[in-house]
Design an enzyme around this catalytic site. Structure first.
Site, PDB file in Angstrom:
ATOM      1  N   LEU A  65      69.716  65.843   3.933  1.00 44.15           N
ATOM      2  CA  LEU A  65      69.262  64.691   3.830  1.00 44.15           C
ATOM      3  C   LEU A  65      69.961  63.242   3.350  1.00 44.15           C
ATOM      4  O   LEU A  65      71.056  63.594   2.711  1.00 44.15           O
ATOM      5  CB  LEU A  65      67.953  64.671   3.073  1.00 44.15           C
ATOM      6  CG  LEU A  65      66.826  65.823   3.622  1.00 44.15           C
ATOM      7  CD1 LEU A  65      65.745  66.177   2.465  1.00 44.15           C
ATOM      8  CD2 LEU A  65      66.263  65.056   4.898  1.00 44.15           C
ATOM      9  N   PRO A  66      69.581  62.278   3.855  1.00 48.48           N
ATOM     10  CA  PRO A  66      70.465  61.003   3.303  1.00 48.48           C
ATOM     11  C   PRO A  66      70.501  60.690   1.929  1.00 48.48           C
ATOM     12  O   PRO A  66      71.724  60.468   1.365  1.00 48.48           O
ATOM     13  CB  PRO A  66      69.668  59.693   3.887  1.00 48.48           C
ATOM     14  CG  PRO A  66      68.734  60.085   4.961  1.00 48.48           C
ATOM     15  CD  PRO A  66      68.328  61.724   4.447  1.00 48.48           C
ATOM     16  N   THR A  96      74.549  64.813  -0.105  1.00 53.36           N
ATOM     17  CA  THR A  96      75.209  64.283  -1.250  1.00 53.36           C
ATOM     18  C   THR A  96      74.234  63.246  -1.684  1.00 53.36           C
ATOM     19  O   THR A  96      73.712  62.289  -1.330  1.00 53.36           O
ATOM     20  CB  THR A  96      76.411  63.531  -0.830  1.00 53.36           C
ATOM     21  OG1 THR A  96      77.348  64.247   0.043  1.00 53.36           O
ATOM     22  CG2 THR A  96      77.119  62.754  -1.731  1.00 53.36           C
ATOM     23  N   LYS A 171      81.456  66.936  -6.084  1.00 52.12           N
ATOM     24  CA  LYS A 171      81.587  66.050  -5.121  1.00 52.12           C
ATOM     25  C   LYS A 171      82.046  64.553  -5.354  1.00 52.12           C
ATOM     26  O   LYS A 171      82.886  63.880  -4.674  1.00 52.12           O
ATOM     27  CB  LYS A 171      80.381  65.999  -4.156  1.00 52.12           C
ATOM     28  CG  LYS A 171      80.213  64.931  -3.115  1.00 52.12           C
ATOM     29  CD  LYS A 171      80.640  65.537  -1.843  1.00 52.12           C
ATOM     30  CE  LYS A 171      80.482  64.315  -1.018  1.00 52.12           C
ATOM     31  NZ  LYS A 171      81.227  64.475   0.421  1.00 52.12           N
ATOM     32  N   LYS A 246      78.758  54.493  -0.336  1.00 50.94           N
ATOM     33  CA  LYS A 246      77.655  55.441  -1.034  1.00 50.94           C
ATOM     34  C   LYS A 246      78.302  56.354  -2.087  1.00 50.94           C
ATOM     35  O   LYS A 246      77.506  56.380  -3.368  1.00 50.94           O
ATOM     36  CB  LYS A 246      76.814  56.151  -0.085  1.00 50.94           C
ATOM     37  CG  LYS A 246      75.872  57.305  -0.326  1.00 50.94           C
ATOM     38  CD  LYS A 246      75.362  58.160   0.561  1.00 50.94           C
ATOM     39  CE  LYS A 246      74.430  59.356  -0.204  1.00 50.94           C
ATOM     40  NZ  LYS A 246      74.255  60.511   0.903  1.00 50.94           N
TER      41      LYS A 246
HETATM   42  P1  NAD Z   1      72.217  61.373   9.087  1.00 49.82           P
HETATM   43  O1  NAD Z   1      71.609  59.703   8.779  1.00 49.82           O
HETATM   44  O2  NAD Z   1      72.830  61.354  10.493  1.00 49.82           O
HETATM   45  O3  NAD Z   1      70.961  62.432   9.097  1.00 49.82           O
HETATM   46  C1  NAD Z   1      69.779  62.409   8.158  1.00 49.82           C
HETATM   47  C2  NAD Z   1      68.739  62.928   8.781  1.00 49.82           C
HETATM   48  O4  NAD Z   1      67.624  63.246   7.886  1.00 49.82           O
HETATM   49  C3  NAD Z   1      68.347  62.254   9.989  1.00 49.82           C
HETATM   50  O5  NAD Z   1      68.119  62.880  11.261  1.00 49.82           O
HETATM   51  C4  NAD Z   1      66.887  61.777   9.417  1.00 49.82           C
HETATM   52  O6  NAD Z   1      65.935  61.624  10.452  1.00 49.82           O
HETATM   53  C5  NAD Z   1      66.630  63.083   8.740  1.00 49.82           C
HETATM   54  N1  NAD Z   1      65.519  62.728   7.646  1.00 49.82           N
HETATM   55  C6  NAD Z   1      65.497  61.631   6.736  1.00 49.82           C
HETATM   56  N2  NAD Z   1      64.578  62.200   5.892  1.00 49.82           N
HETATM   57  C7  NAD Z   1      63.806  63.241   6.350  1.00 49.82           C
HETATM   58  C8  NAD Z   1      62.741  63.863   5.796  1.00 49.82           C
HETATM   59  N3  NAD Z   1      61.922  63.340   4.805  1.00 49.82           N
HETATM   60  N4  NAD Z   1      62.502  64.923   6.407  1.00 49.82           N
HETATM   61  C9  NAD Z   1      62.913  65.512   7.463  1.00 49.82           C
HETATM   62  N5  NAD Z   1      64.262  64.727   7.729  1.00 49.82           N
HETATM   63  C10 NAD Z   1      64.405  63.543   7.352  1.00 49.82           C
HETATM   64  O7  NAD Z   1      73.112  61.628   7.937  1.00 49.82           O
HETATM   65  P2  NAD Z   1      74.213  62.549   8.007  1.00 49.82           P
HETATM   66  O8  NAD Z   1      75.594  61.873   8.247  1.00 49.82           O
HETATM   67  O9  NAD Z   1      74.021  63.779   8.463  1.00 49.82           O
HETATM   68  O10 NAD Z   1      74.430  63.003   6.488  1.00 49.82           O
HETATM   69  C11 NAD Z   1      73.593  63.707   5.655  1.00 49.82           C
HETATM   70  C12 NAD Z   1      74.057  64.119   4.172  1.00 49.82           C
HETATM   71  O11 NAD Z   1      75.322  64.492   4.249  1.00 49.82           O
HETATM   72  C13 NAD Z   1      74.190  62.846   3.515  1.00 49.82           C
HETATM   73  O12 NAD Z   1      73.697  62.851   2.142  1.00 49.82           O
HETATM   74  C14 NAD Z   1      75.522  62.380   3.711  1.00 49.82           C
HETATM   75  O13 NAD Z   1      76.160  61.730   2.459  1.00 49.82           O
HETATM   76  C15 NAD Z   1      76.303  63.729   3.752  1.00 49.82           C
HETATM   77  N6  NAD Z   1      77.564  63.729   4.127  1.00 49.82           N
HETATM   78  C16 NAD Z   1      77.826  63.217   5.263  1.00 49.82           C
HETATM   79  C17 NAD Z   1      79.090  63.329   5.823  1.00 49.82           C
HETATM   80  C18 NAD Z   1      79.304  62.590   7.305  1.00 49.82           C
HETATM   81  O14 NAD Z   1      80.650  62.392   7.555  1.00 49.82           O
HETATM   82  N7  NAD Z   1      78.328  62.215   7.768  1.00 49.82           N
HETATM   83  C19 NAD Z   1      80.102  63.818   5.166  1.00 49.82           C
HETATM   84  C20 NAD Z   1      79.829  64.720   3.996  1.00 49.82           C
HETATM   85  C21 NAD Z   1      78.404  64.516   3.740  1.00 49.82           C
END
Ligand code: NAD
Length: 294
Positions: A65-66, A96, A171, A246
Site C-alpha cells: 500500500l502507499p 514502505t 529500508k 517520500k
Molecule cells: P501504487 O500507487 O502504484 O499502488 C498502490 C495501490 O494501492 C493502488 O493500486 C491503490 O489503489 C491501492 N490502495 C490504496 N489504498 C488501498 C486500500 N485501502 N485498500 C486496497 N488497495 C488500496 O504504489 P506502488 O508503486 O505499487 O508502491 C506501493 C508501495 O511500495 C509504496 O509503499 C512504495 O513506497 C513502495 N515501493 C515502491 C517502489 C516503486 O518503484 N514503485 C519501490 C520500492 C517500494
C-alpha cells in the site's frame, strides 16, 4: 502451495501478486481500483469485494500500500483485518511506511497472537516483475521462517533485520545512503566533465578505484555512459523522485525519533525536495544531476 490474500495491486503489488500466481499459490486480491483487480483476475487471481473477504481463512495476507495511514486503516481498529484474522494467518506488509506504524501494527498483531512482519522491499517495478526484490523483514524468528517460504517467490534476497519495525528502519537507512551516493556520484561526474574529462572514462576510473558504488556500477546518472540506465533514456523511471522524497521523509522521521543528527541525509532530502518542487517528481531520481548542473 499456500492461500494468499494480496491487498494493493499497484505498480509493485500487481507484478508481485502475479509472481505468486505463477508459482502456483492460490491468490485472492483486493484493491480500491477495479482496473487493478481486473488485471489480476486475468492473470489468474480471484477478486474479493473487500480486504476482509480476501483475507478470510488464508495462510498469508500480503499488503503493498502507499503509506502508513493505508496500512493502519487496513489492519487496525474494530474493522481492521487483525480483528478478523485467525492466529494461523501470517501478515506481511511489504509497503514502505513509517517505522512507528509498523511497530504499532506489529504490537497489535502480537497481542492477538498473529504473526506479523514489516517486509519492505528494495528494487523497483522491474525487480517486482522479475521476482528479484530484496525483502528487509521486521518481526519474530518464527514468523520470519514462515515469511521466507512465500517471499522467496517474489524476491531473491530475504533478510531478517530485527523485531517489528526493523525492516522499515533498514529500508530508511538504505534509501538515505542511496540518495547520498547518487548525489555524490553526480557531483563527481559533473566536476570531472567541467574539467574536460569524458564521464565514461571517469566512471571507469572510479569504478576501479575507491569511489566505486552502486549508482556508478549499475545506474550511471550521466546521459550516454550506460545505455540501459534512465539517464540515457531522458530519465524515464526507474525510481521516481517523488518516491525518493517520500523515502527520505521516512528516514528523517527515523533519525528524529532516535535523536540522531544526520547532516548528509538532511541535505540529500533538501536537494531532492527542491528538485521535486521544480517539476521533476515523476522523473527518475538520477535526474538530480540536472539540479547540480543548473
Ligand atoms: P501504487 O500507487 O502504484 O499502488 C498502490 C495501490 O494501492 C493502488 O493500486 C491503490 O489503489 C491501492 N490502495 C490504496 N489504498 C488501498 C486500500 N485501502 N485498500 C486496497 N488497495 C488500496 O504504489 P506502488 O508503486 O505499487 O508502491 C506501493 C508501495 O511500495 C509504496 O509503499 C512504495 O513506497 C513502495 N515501493 C515502491 C517502489 C516503486 O518503484 N514503485 C519501490 C520500492 C517500494
Amino acid at each position: 502451495m499456500a492461500s494468499v490474500a494480496f491487498i494493493g495491486l499497484g505498480n509493485m503489488g500487481g507484478p508481485m501478486a502475479t509472481n505468486l500466481i505463477k508459482a502456483g499459490h492460490s491468490v485472492t486480491v483486493f484493491d480500491l481500483s477495479q482496473a487493478a483487480c481486473d488485471a489480476l483476475q486475468e492473470a489468474g487471481a480471484s477478486v474479493a469485494a473487500s480486504a476482509a473477504e480476501a483475507a478470510s481463512g488464508v495462510d498469508y495476507v500480503i499488503s503493498m500500500l502507499p503509506a502508513g495511514k493505508h496500512v493502519a486503516a487496513t489492519f487496525l481498529g474494530d474493522d481492521g483485518l487483525l480483528a478478523l484474522l485467525d492466529t494461523s494467518t501470517t501478515v506481511l506488509d511489504c509497503s514502505t511506511i513509517d517505522a512507528a506504524t509498523a511497530r504499532e501494527v506489529g504490537e497489535a498483531a502480537a497481542e492477538k497472537g498473529i504473526g506479523f512482519m514489516d517486509s519492505p522491499v528494495s528494487g523497483g517495478v522491474a525487480a517486482a516483475a522479475a521476482g528479484t526484490l530484496a525483502f528487509m523483514c521486521g518481526g519474530d524468528a518464527a514468523t520470519f521462517e514462515k515469511a521466507k517460504l512465500i517471499l522467496a517467490d517474489m524476491g531473491k534476497n530475504i533478510f531478517h533485520a530485527g523485531p517489528a519495525g526493523a525492516g522499515q528502519v533498514a529500508k530508511g537507512c538504505n534509501n538515505m545512503l542511496l540518495a547520498i551516493h547518487m548525489i555524490g556520484t553526480c557531483e563527481a561526474l559533473e566536476m570531472g566533465a567541467r574539467n574536460g574529462l569524458d564521464p565514461k572514462v571517469l566512471s571507469e576510473i572510479m569504478l576501479a578505484s575507491s569511489g566505486r558504488n552502486w549508482s556508478l556500477e549499475v545506474y550511471n546518472p550521466y546521459p550516454g555512459v550506460m545505455e540501459a540506465a534512465p539517464a540515457s533514456n531522458d530519465y524515464k523511471p526507474g525510481f521516481m523522485v517523488d518516491l525518493m522524497v517520500k523515502d527520505l521523509g521516512l528516514a528523517m522521521e527515523i533519525a528524529e525519533q532516535s535523536d540522531f543528527d544526520n547532516p548528509m541525509g538532511k541535505l540529500a532530502r533538501q536537494l531532492y525536495a527542491a528538485h521535486q518542487d521544480a517539476g521533476n517528481g515523476q522523473r527518475d531520481f538520477s535526474s538530480i544531476l540536472e539540479k547540480l548542473k543548473s
